[in-house]
Enzyme design. Structure first.
Site, short mmCIF file in Angstrom:
data_model
loop_
_atom_site.label_atom_id
_atom_site.label_comp_id
_atom_site.label_asym_id
_atom_site.label_seq_id
_atom_site.Cartn_x
_atom_site.Cartn_y
_atom_site.Cartn_z
N LYS A 169 8.44 52.28 32.48
CA LYS A 169 9.73 51.63 32.63
C LYS A 169 10.56 52.46 33.59
CE LYS A 169 13.80 49.91 30.28
NZ LYS A 169 14.46 49.64 29.01
N ARG A 217 22.22 43.93 31.52
CA ARG A 217 23.29 44.77 30.94
C ARG A 217 24.60 44.01 30.88
NH1 ARG A 217 21.64 50.51 33.87
NH2 ARG A 217 19.55 50.61 32.99
N LYS A 256 20.28 56.34 33.42
CA LYS A 256 19.14 56.50 32.51
C LYS A 256 18.00 57.29 33.14
CE LYS A 256 20.30 52.42 29.69
NZ LYS A 256 19.77 51.28 28.92
N GLU A 283 1.85 58.49 31.64
CA GLU A 283 2.47 57.80 30.50
C GLU A 283 1.46 56.90 29.79
OE1 GLU A 283 5.32 58.08 29.07
OE2 GLU A 283 6.72 58.97 30.48
N LYS A 296 7.53 47.69 33.96
CA LYS A 296 8.84 47.06 34.10
C LYS A 296 9.68 47.83 35.11
CE LYS A 296 12.88 46.19 31.30
NZ LYS A 296 13.51 46.36 30.01
N SER A 321 15.62 40.75 34.61
CA SER A 321 16.79 39.91 34.87
C SER A 321 17.18 39.84 36.34
CB SER A 321 17.97 40.43 34.03
OG SER A 321 18.25 41.78 34.33
#
Ligand code: PBG
Length: 327
Positions: free
Chosen positions: A198, A208, A220, A236, A251, A277
């Site tokens: 991510k 958001r 982030k 990961e 993502k 989004s």
């Protein structure tokens, strides 16, 4: 003229094109993310995501029924928590009567076979707007204390009836921690779809806005991945596999197809991709202006995920695409 190789022969008409087609999208491949709000009979449009709204639970159930009848059999829920309920310890997350858990129960009541993907992360419930707990002195996102909060969230969601949990928080060690917490309570049948790779992406903007969940301070980048990195996604993935993930996710989607492809080569686990989004908003905005054919760009995007190696696609186009595929 004689030419042994004429690749165009395999493209000469619709029948031959269908025979040689390498990938296809079906409604069963799709997961539909939905936004939930309090109230009755409410649909609050999300301006940057035309066709999407924050739905009160009664409307959410209607939407889920429609999706199910179109062959979309999994929904991902994202609750818009009222401001007054957001705190720095995000304790509303595991309040057994919270909006998210009520939504899970009502969908399961109305549609027992609809699968529900419950998001695991604190941001909808956090007054800091971060996925993890924030150290008030240093502003650091505290990894290990967050794991405990995530486990409480996971167990609350499991008790409410989710089928799959999607940890989207990017804390280290969360897959193993959640697997053990779930197994410890007898929830060995609940799947973990890890948000493995991510990225710290600007493509999450409209989401958001929909949840009013942007970080109050900072960004982030200390937990989500750097968009410049590909090899790190394999690291990961290796960890998530070892910790017991059932499905690996990438993502965002379109700008990260190389990551989907690399994970597909690297792992035998199913691969999911989140067409986020901002990707949806770009297609809708350009189509609204008449600059692109929105339907064709949608289908082309979705098939590109399958071609890259994804098995599962989370997409705000789920309903529209399923409708088109039914025709
Ligand atoms: C939060 C979460 C985000 C999305 C899914 N879960 C936003 C974020 O990380 O800031 C984004 C989805 C989208 O943009 O469609 N943990």
């Amino acid at each position: 003229m004689s030419q042994l190789q004429r690749p165009r022969r395999n493209r000469k008409n619709d029948v031959i094109r269908s025979l040689v087609r390498e990938s296809a999208v079906t409604p069963q491949d799709l997961i539909a993310p939905l936004f939930v709000r309090e109230g009755m009979n409410e649909r609050t449009n999300i301006v940057s995501m035309p066709g999407h709204a924050r739905l009160s639970i009664d409307q959410l159930v209607l939407e889920a029924k429609e999706l199910f009848s179109l062959g979309v059999k999994c929904v991902a829920l994202f609750p818009a928590i009222e401001d007054g309920k957001k705190t720095s310890d995000a304790r509303e997350t595991w309040n057994h009567d919270n909006l998210n858990l009520r939504a899970i129960k009502e969908i399961k009541n109305a549609l027992p076979d609809m699968h529900i993907l419950g998001d695991i992360a604190l941001d909808p419930y956090s007054s800091d707007g971060h996925d993890g707990l924030v150290d008030p002195k240093t502003g650091e996102i505290i990894n290990d204390a967050t794991l405990e909060a995530l486990a409480r969230q996971a167990l609350a969601s499991a008790n409410a009836g989710v089928d799959i949990l999607g940890p989207s928080d990017m804390m280290d060690g969360r897959i193993g921690y959640l697997r053990r917490a779930l197994d410890g309570e007898g929830f060995h049948n609940i799947s973990l779809m890890s948000y493995t790779a991510k990225y710290a992406s600007a493509f999450y903007g409209p989401f958001r806005e929909a949840l009013d969940s942007a970080p109050k301070k900072g960004d982030k980048k200390t937990y989500q991945m750097d968009p410049a990195n590909g090899r790190e996604a394999l690291r990961e993935a290796t960890l998530d596999e070892a910790e017991g993930a059932d499905i690996l996710m990438v993502k965002p989607g379109l700008p990260y197809l190389d990551i989907v492809y690399r994970l597909r080569q690297h792992s035998t686990l199913p691969i999911a991709v989140y067409n986020v989004s901002g990707e949806y908003a770009m297609v809708k905005a350009a189509a609204e202006k008449g600059w692109i054919d929105g339907e064709r760009v949608m289908m082309e995007s979705l098939v590109s995920f399958k071609r890259a190696g994804a098995d599962i696609i989370l997409t705000y186009f789920a309903k529209e695409a399923a409708r088109l595929l039914q025709k």
